[in-house]
Motif scaffolding. Structure first.
Motif, PDB file in Angstrom:
ATOM      1  N   ALA A 224       0.851  -1.195   0.000  1.00 11.03           N
ATOM      2  CA  ALA A 224       0.000   0.000   0.000  1.00 11.03           C
ATOM      3  C   ALA A 224       0.881   1.237   0.000  1.00 11.03           C
ATOM      4  O   ALA A 224       1.905   1.287   0.697  1.00 11.03           O
ATOM      5  CB  ALA A 224      -0.922   0.014   1.210  1.00 11.03           C
ATOM      6  N   HIS A 225       0.452   2.219  -0.793  1.00  9.63           N
ATOM      7  CA  HIS A 225       1.188   3.486  -0.859  1.00  9.63           C
ATOM      8  C   HIS A 225       0.200   4.629  -0.689  1.00  9.63           C
ATOM      9  O   HIS A 225      -0.811   4.701  -1.392  1.00  9.63           O
ATOM     10  CB  HIS A 225       1.913   3.619  -2.199  1.00  9.63           C
ATOM     11  CG  HIS A 225       2.777   4.848  -2.278  1.00  9.63           C
ATOM     12  ND1 HIS A 225       2.299   6.067  -2.736  1.00  9.63           N
ATOM     13  CD2 HIS A 225       4.075   5.050  -1.948  1.00  9.63           C
ATOM     14  CE1 HIS A 225       3.283   6.953  -2.687  1.00  9.63           C
ATOM     15  NE2 HIS A 225       4.367   6.369  -2.212  1.00  9.63           N
ATOM     16  N   PHE A 226       0.493   5.519   0.263  1.00  2.38           N
ATOM     17  CA  PHE A 226      -0.379   6.653   0.562  1.00  2.38           C
ATOM     18  C   PHE A 226       0.422   7.950   0.437  1.00  2.38           C
ATOM     19  O   PHE A 226       1.507   8.077   1.007  1.00  2.38           O
ATOM     20  CB  PHE A 226      -0.956   6.560   1.980  1.00  2.38           C
ATOM     21  CG  PHE A 226      -1.736   5.314   2.236  1.00  2.38           C
ATOM     22  CD1 PHE A 226      -3.077   5.221   1.876  1.00  2.38           C
ATOM     23  CD2 PHE A 226      -1.144   4.217   2.843  1.00  2.38           C
ATOM     24  CE1 PHE A 226      -3.803   4.067   2.110  1.00  2.38           C
ATOM     25  CE2 PHE A 226      -1.853   3.059   3.093  1.00  2.38           C
ATOM     26  CZ  PHE A 226      -3.191   2.979   2.715  1.00  2.38           C
ATOM     27  N   THR A 227      -0.148   8.896  -0.307  1.00  6.61           N
ATOM     28  CA  THR A 227       0.453  10.220  -0.436  1.00  6.61           C
ATOM     29  C   THR A 227      -0.593  11.253  -0.067  1.00  6.61           C
ATOM     30  O   THR A 227      -1.692  11.260  -0.629  1.00  6.61           O
ATOM     31  CB  THR A 227       0.936  10.487  -1.866  1.00  6.61           C
ATOM     32  OG1 THR A 227       1.862   9.467  -2.251  1.00  6.61           O
ATOM     33  CG2 THR A 227       1.620  11.834  -1.968  1.00  6.61           C
ATOM     34  N   SER A 228      -0.248  12.137   0.884  1.00  9.93           N
ATOM     35  CA  SER A 228      -1.228  13.113   1.365  1.00  9.93           C
ATOM     36  C   SER A 228      -0.523  14.381   1.835  1.00  9.93           C
ATOM     37  O   SER A 228       0.616  14.320   2.324  1.00  9.93           O
ATOM     38  CB  SER A 228      -2.042  12.511   2.520  1.00  9.93           C
ATOM     39  OG  SER A 228      -2.860  13.478   3.126  1.00  9.93           O
ATOM     40  N   VAL A 229      -1.219  15.509   1.687  1.00 10.87           N
ATOM     41  CA  VAL A 229      -0.685  16.759   2.233  1.00 10.87           C
ATOM     42  C   VAL A 229      -1.060  16.882   3.710  1.00 10.87           C
ATOM     43  O   VAL A 229      -0.208  16.994   4.573  1.00 10.87           O
ATOM     44  CB  VAL A 229      -1.200  17.980   1.441  1.00 10.87           C
ATOM     45  CG1 VAL A 229      -0.719  19.272   2.101  1.00 10.87           C
ATOM     46  CG2 VAL A 229      -0.720  17.919   0.000  1.00 10.87           C
ATOM     47  N   SER A 230      -2.357  16.836   3.991  1.00 10.68           N
ATOM     48  CA  SER A 230      -2.794  16.995   5.379  1.00 10.68           C
ATOM     49  C   SER A 230      -3.779  15.921   5.834  1.00 10.68           C
ATOM     50  O   SER A 230      -4.161  15.896   6.989  1.00 10.68           O
ATOM     51  CB  SER A 230      -3.434  18.371   5.573  1.00 10.68           C
ATOM     52  OG  SER A 230      -4.571  18.522   4.731  1.00 10.68           O
ATOM     53  N   GLY A 231      -4.185  15.048   4.932  1.00 10.29           N
ATOM     54  CA  GLY A 231      -5.153  14.030   5.306  1.00 10.29           C
ATOM     55  C   GLY A 231      -4.550  12.933   6.162  1.00 10.29           C
ATOM     56  O   GLY A 231      -3.363  12.599   6.037  1.00 10.29           O
ATOM     57  N   ASP A 232      -5.359  12.348   7.035  1.00  6.96           N
ATOM     58  CA  ASP A 232      -4.928  11.256   7.907  1.00  6.96           C
ATOM     59  C   ASP A 232      -5.301   9.908   7.285  1.00  6.96           C
ATOM     60  O   ASP A 232      -6.273   9.801   6.536  1.00  6.96           O
ATOM     61  CB  ASP A 232      -5.572  11.375   9.287  1.00  6.96           C
ATOM     62  CG  ASP A 232      -5.171  12.664   9.995  1.00  6.96           C
ATOM     63  OD1 ASP A 232      -4.062  13.160   9.723  1.00  6.96           O
ATOM     64  OD2 ASP A 232      -5.963  13.176  10.813  1.00  6.96           O
ATOM     65  N   THR A 233      -4.541   8.882   7.635  1.00  3.64           N
ATOM     66  CA  THR A 233      -4.777   7.549   7.090  1.00  3.64           C
ATOM     67  C   THR A 233      -4.833   6.520   8.215  1.00  3.64           C
ATOM     68  O   THR A 233      -3.959   6.497   9.086  1.00  3.64           O
ATOM     69  CB  THR A 233      -3.675   7.150   6.093  1.00  3.64           C
ATOM     70  OG1 THR A 233      -3.683   8.062   4.988  1.00  3.64           O
ATOM     71  CG2 THR A 233      -3.890   5.737   5.585  1.00  3.64           C
ATOM     72  N   ILE A 234      -5.857   5.678   8.178  1.00  2.30           N
ATOM     73  CA  ILE A 234      -5.991   4.551   9.092  1.00  2.30           C
ATOM     74  C   ILE A 234      -6.063   3.282   8.247  1.00  2.30           C
ATOM     75  O   ILE A 234      -6.877   3.179   7.337  1.00  2.30           O
ATOM     76  CB  ILE A 234      -7.257   4.662   9.963  1.00  2.30           C
ATOM     77  CG1 ILE A 234      -7.206   5.922  10.826  1.00  2.30           C
ATOM     78  CG2 ILE A 234      -7.412   3.433  10.847  1.00  2.30           C
ATOM     79  CD1 ILE A 234      -8.490   6.177  11.600  1.00  2.30           C
ATOM     80  N   LEU A 235      -5.209   2.316   8.540  1.00  6.68           N
ATOM     81  CA  LEU A 235      -5.196   1.064   7.794  1.00  6.68           C
ATOM     82  C   LEU A 235      -5.156  -0.106   8.764  1.00  6.68           C
ATOM     83  O   LEU A 235      -4.326  -0.158   9.671  1.00  6.68           O
ATOM     84  CB  LEU A 235      -3.979   0.998   6.866  1.00  6.68           C
ATOM     85  CG  LEU A 235      -3.756  -0.345   6.155  1.00  6.68           C
ATOM     86  CD1 LEU A 235      -4.918  -0.661   5.222  1.00  6.68           C
ATOM     87  CD2 LEU A 235      -2.433  -0.343   5.396  1.00  6.68           C
ATOM     88  N   ARG A 236      -6.056  -1.074   8.532  1.00  7.52           N
ATOM     89  CA  ARG A 236      -6.096  -2.292   9.328  1.00  7.52           C
ATOM     90  C   ARG A 236      -5.926  -3.478   8.393  1.00  7.52           C
ATOM     91  O   ARG A 236      -6.691  -3.641   7.455  1.00  7.52           O
ATOM     92  CB  ARG A 236      -7.430  -2.384  10.067  1.00  7.52           C
ATOM     93  CG  ARG A 236      -7.495  -3.520  11.065  1.00  7.52           C
ATOM     94  CD  ARG A 236      -8.873  -3.568  11.708  1.00  7.52           C
ATOM     95  NE  ARG A 236      -8.908  -4.481  12.824  1.00  7.52           N
ATOM     96  CZ  ARG A 236     -10.026  -4.848  13.444  1.00  7.52           C
ATOM     97  NH1 ARG A 236     -11.192  -4.359  13.035  1.00  7.52           N
ATOM     98  NH2 ARG A 236      -9.985  -5.683  14.463  1.00  7.52           N
ATOM     99  N   SER A 237      -4.909  -4.287   8.653  1.00  5.23           N
ATOM    100  CA  SER A 237      -4.628  -5.409   7.759  1.00  5.23           C
ATOM    101  C   SER A 237      -4.163  -6.606   8.567  1.00  5.23           C
ATOM    102  O   SER A 237      -3.357  -6.479   9.495  1.00  5.23           O
ATOM    103  CB  SER A 237      -3.556  -5.017   6.739  1.00  5.23           C
ATOM    104  OG  SER A 237      -3.199  -6.129   5.958  1.00  5.23           O
ATOM    105  N   GLU A 238      -4.659  -7.804   8.187  1.00  2.94           N
ATOM    106  CA  GLU A 238      -4.261  -9.035   8.866  1.00  2.94           C
ATOM    107  C   GLU A 238      -3.144  -9.768   8.129  1.00  2.94           C
ATOM    108  O   GLU A 238      -2.702 -10.822   8.570  1.00  2.94           O
ATOM    109  CB  GLU A 238      -5.469  -9.961   9.025  1.00  2.94           C
ATOM    110  CG  GLU A 238      -6.468  -9.469  10.051  1.00  2.94           C
ATOM    111  CD  GLU A 238      -7.558 -10.484  10.312  1.00  2.94           C
ATOM    112  OE1 GLU A 238      -7.710 -11.412   9.489  1.00  2.94           O
ATOM    113  OE2 GLU A 238      -8.248 -10.364  11.322  1.00  2.94           O
ATOM    114  N   ASN A 239      -2.721  -9.252   6.998  1.00  2.00           N
ATOM    115  CA  ASN A 239      -1.656  -9.917   6.271  1.00  2.00           C
ATOM    116  C   ASN A 239      -0.358  -9.885   7.081  1.00  2.00           C
ATOM    117  O   ASN A 239      -0.072  -8.913   7.780  1.00  2.00           O
ATOM    118  CB  ASN A 239      -1.441  -9.244   4.915  1.00  2.00           C
ATOM    119  CG  ASN A 239      -0.573 -10.074   3.998  1.00  2.00           C
ATOM    120  OD1 ASN A 239      -0.418 -11.273   4.194  1.00  2.00           O
ATOM    121  ND2 ASN A 239       0.000  -9.434   2.989  1.00  2.00           N
ATOM    122  N   LYS A 240       0.443 -10.935   6.938  1.00  2.69           N
ATOM    123  CA  LYS A 240       1.641 -11.062   7.762  1.00  2.69           C
ATOM    124  C   LYS A 240       2.798 -10.171   7.310  1.00  2.69           C
ATOM    125  O   LYS A 240       3.643  -9.809   8.109  1.00  2.69           O
ATOM    126  CB  LYS A 240       2.104 -12.526   7.772  1.00  2.69           C
ATOM    127  CG  LYS A 240       1.118 -13.463   8.461  1.00  2.69           C
ATOM    128  CD  LYS A 240       1.652 -14.891   8.466  1.00  2.69           C
ATOM    129  CE  LYS A 240       0.666 -15.818   9.169  1.00  2.69           C
ATOM    130  NZ  LYS A 240       1.158 -17.227   9.198  1.00  2.69           N
TER     131      LYS A 240
END
Length: 306
Positions: A224-240
């Motif tokens: 996963a790749h996230f690019t943001s100026v001021s936004g927040d990111t929440i990520l939940r993943s069960e992959n190892k």
């Protein structure tokens, strides 16, 4: 009966007659005035109701999933986008509009979007000009902008076991909510809208935004790749062992992984802070690259399974 002949009685009767006549005359005029005013109000309300009916959009188009493997959307409209699975067998795209100042010109999806289906790629694109006397999406966008009472929602429904090879969206201001997605690749470019994806499964995710927030729950995630100026990111993943890259100016990152995970974090921030429940373990674990001017990063353990 002498009283009937008295001058004062005759004067009293005459005065009463005059008063009664004036009262009923004025009352009748008042009643007529009220009736006219009420009639005018009724006409006005009826006209408003008719305008509201003309100023709504509700249409759908159905596509066979055997003919669609990729979905692409390009739009500058202030949109709400809803993606969810159903018990049906087809891919259904619907446009719903509610508001007070846009025209209901056109009765099919292609009247509002440029729609094409080639080599299993379904593409929806905002037209740039008026065609066939219909209002373009650009005109509609101008009328919808900045008014919370107006809304336009694009709904994409797909079968429960259906898997997209590729989902690509380039939008200006669109809030995306997806439930039950299954995909190989998801690419989302959004200026200011928020993104919520839950109960989904995917391999690759790329989200670029300026100020919109992202909240994702995705199983099987590899990268996963996230690019943001001021936004927040929440990520939940069960992959190892996914790879997570996050770049921002002031946006924060919150990650949730299984408790048995090992997490290798590369943290680069001038004033931001890192909180890592997994310590500073290195090696064959989750790789998180965080780069921000002032954003914070929090990496915690999942309390409950997805």
């Amino acid at each position: 009966m002498k009283i009937l002949k008295q001058p004062w009685f005759l004067i009293l009767v005459a005065a009463a007659s005059i008063y009664t006549y004036q009262f009923y005359s004025e009352s009748g005029a008042l009643t007529v005035g009220l009736n006219e005013a009420q009639a005018a109000q009724n006409v006005k309300e009826e006209k408003q109701d008719q305008e509201k009916e003309r100023m709504s959009v509700k249409l759908s188009e159905t596509f066979s999933v055997k003919k669609v493997s990729q979905f692409k959307l390009s739009s500058y409209l202030p949109l709400k986008i809803r993606m969810n699975n159903t018990s049906g067998d087809d891919l259904i795209v619907s446009l719903l509009g509610e508001g007070d100042q846009y025209k209901n010109n056109g009765d099919k999806l292609s009247d509002w979007f440029d729609v094409s289906l080639k080599e299993k790629v379904l593409t929806l694109k905002s037209p740039n000009k008026k065609e066939k006397g219909l209002s373009s999406m650009k005109d509609l966008a101008e009328k919808l902008s900045g008014n919370e009472e107006r809304s336009l929602t694009l709904i994409i429904e797909f079968p429960q076991k259906y898997k997209f090879e590729d989902i690509t969206m380039e939008v200006v201001t669109a809030d995306l909510t997806a439930d039950g997605l299954n995909f190989e690749k998801l690419n989302l470019t959004n200026v200011s809208g928020d993104t919520v994806i839950k109960n989904s499964q995917g391999d690759l995710v790329n989200v670029e935004s300026v100020s919109g927030d992202s909240n994702l729950q995705i199983k099987g995630l590899r990268k996963a790749h996230f690019t943001s100026v001021s936004g927040d990111t929440i990520l939940r993943s069960e992959n190892k062992n996914p790879e997570i890259d996050f770049e921002s100016v002031s946006g924060d990152l919150s990650l949730e992984f299984p408790s048995e995970s090992q997490v290798e974090v590369k943290f680069n921030s001038m004033t931001g802070e890192l909180t890592n429940d997994f310590g500073t373990s290195k090696g064959e674990g989750k790789k998180v690259n965080f780069s921000s001017l002032s954003g914070d990063a929090k990496i915690s353990k999942i309390q409950k399974s997805l």
